[in-house]
Design a protein around this motif. Structure first.
Motif, short mmCIF file in Angstrom:
data_model
loop_
_atom_site.label_atom_id
_atom_site.label_comp_id
_atom_site.label_asym_id
_atom_site.label_seq_id
_atom_site.Cartn_x
_atom_site.Cartn_y
_atom_site.Cartn_z
N LEU A 119 27.34 9.40 76.70
CA LEU A 119 28.24 10.24 75.91
C LEU A 119 29.68 9.87 76.23
O LEU A 119 29.98 9.44 77.35
N GLN A 153 22.92 16.85 68.44
CA GLN A 153 23.34 15.46 68.61
C GLN A 153 23.45 15.08 70.09
O GLN A 153 23.08 13.98 70.49
N ILE A 154 23.95 16.00 70.90
CA ILE A 154 24.04 15.74 72.34
C ILE A 154 22.65 15.54 72.93
O ILE A 154 22.41 14.63 73.74
N PHE A 208 21.41 12.11 72.08
CA PHE A 208 22.03 11.10 72.93
C PHE A 208 21.31 11.02 74.27
O PHE A 208 21.00 9.93 74.77
N VAL A 260 30.17 11.69 68.76
CA VAL A 260 28.91 12.40 68.99
C VAL A 260 28.44 13.07 67.71
O VAL A 260 27.27 12.96 67.31
#
Length: 298
Positions: free
Chosen positions: A76, A65-66, A69, A105
Motif C-alpha cells: 500500500l 480495496q485495502i 491489496f 488504492v
C-alpha cells in the motif's frame, strides 16, 4: 465491501483506531476547521441528506480495496493514511499528499463505474423509465418520478443519519487506543460502553427506528434476529446494572444532538482506561481473518 467494512472492521474494532465508523476521527477536519461554530453546524446539516453517497459509499469501497491489496500481497502507498475516511471530495479533489496517495488504492473511475453509476442508473433512470411509454404524458410523469425518487432518497439519508450515525457517538461514550481479542470479557464491555440504544420495546417504536434502536444488543449478539433483540434487551440491561457497566439509552433526537456536538468539536468522546483491562484480553498481534467470508473466523 459491507462484510469487510461493517461486519469485520466496525464490529471487531468498535471505537478503536481501526474502526472505519469512528465519527470523532472521521470529522476531525470539521472539528479543527478555523470557522464559526454556526458554520460547522450548517455543514453537518447540509451533509445529512447526502451522507451515504458522499461519505459512506466511498469509505466502504475503500476498505474493500485495502483488503484486496493485502490479500494479493501488494504494498500500500506509504503516504496514504489508511484509517482516514475518504469522501467524494477527497476522491475527486485530493488536496494533501495522503489524499492523493489514496487515489492509488481507490481509483475514482473504478468507484464511479462499480458503485455510484449502477446505483444512480438503476434508481433514477431505469426504475421510472417505463413511465416514458405513457402516451402524451410520459415525459412529465418521468420527470415527476425522478424528482420524487431524489427527494425520497434524501429523506432516507436523513432518517439513516439520525438512526445510524448516532449509534456510537457522544461525550458519554468511550473510544479506545488499542485492540482486544473478540469474544473476551473486555471485548463485550467495549461493545456496550461504546454503543447506545434509543427508545425500545414495542413493534411501532422499533419499526420507526428501523430496529437500529438495539445497537448495544446488536454489537453483543450480532447474529440474533431483530425480535430477539427486543426480547434480550431488558435482560442485558439488568446484567449491566448488576455489574456496574454503563448502559446508555436515550431518545434518538438527544443522541442526534450529542453526535453533532462531537462532529463540530464542541464535545469529545471519553478515553477508556485500557490499561486496566486484563492483559490476556489484548490482541497484541492485532485481529486478523483467514478468509474473505463471514464476520470472523472461529
Amino acid at each position: 465491501a459491507w462484510n469487510i467494512e461493517h461486519n469485520r472492521l466496525h464490529h471487531y474494532h468498535l471505537g478503536e483506531p481501526q474502526d472505519p465508523d469512528l465519527v470523532e476521527r472521521n470529522l476531525e477536519f470539521l472539528r479543527s476547521m478555523d470557522t464559526s461554530m454556526a458554520s460547522k453546524y450548517a455543514q453537518v446539516f447540509a451533509f445529512m441528506p447526502i451522507w451515504k453517497w458522499f461519505y459512506y459509499a466511498p469509505n466502504t469501497f475503500k476498505e474493500l480495496q485495502i483488503a484486496k491489496f493485502k490479500t494479493a500481497g501488494k504494498a500500500l502507498p506509504a503516504e496514504a493514511k489508511l484509517e482516514d475516511a475518504i469522501t467524494l471530495r477527497t476522491l475527486f479533489s485530493p488536496q494533501s499528499e495522503a489524499e492523493k496517495a489514496m487515489g492509488d488504492v481507490v481509483n475514482p473511475l473504478g468507484f464511479v463505474t462499480k458503485v455510484l453509476a449502477p446505483f444512480l442508473l438503476t434508481r433514477f433512470v431505469l426504475l421510472p423509465a417505463p413511465l416514458l411509454l405513457v402516451p402524451g404524458l410520459g415525459g412529465t410523469l418521468f420527470g415527476h418520478a425522478v424528482v420524487n425518487l431524489v427527494l425520497a432518497e434524501m429523506l432516507t439519508n436523513i432518517h439513516g443519519f439520525i438512526t445510524i450515525v448516532t449509534n456510537h457517538a457522544g461525550n458519554d461514550l468511550y473510544k479506545f487506543d488499542d485492540e482486544v481479542k473478540p469474544k473476551t470479557g473486555s471485548f463485550y464491555v467495549r461493545q456496550i460502553v461504546s454503543s447506545v440504544n434509543y427508545a425500545t420495546g414495542t413493534d411501532p417504536i422499533d419499526f420507526s427506528h428501523g430496529w437500529l434502536n438495539y445497537q448495544i444488543e446488536h454489537h453483543v449478539w450480532p447474529d440474533l434476529s431483530m425480535l430477539q433483540y427486543q426480547r434480550g434487551a431488558p435482560l442485558l440491561k439488568k446484567i449491566c446494572e448488576k455489574h456496574g457497566v454503563p448502559y446508555v439509552q436515550e431518545n434518538v433526537f438527544e443522541r442526534l444532538r450529542k453526535t453533532v456536538d462531537i462532529m463540530v468539536g464542541k464535545t469529545s468522546m471519553m478515553e477508556f482506561p485500557t490499561h486496566l483491562e486484563p492483559q490476556k484480553d489484548k490482541a497484541v498481534r492485532g485481529v486478523t481473518w483467514k478468509s474473505t467470508n463471514g464476520a470472523i473466523d472461529e
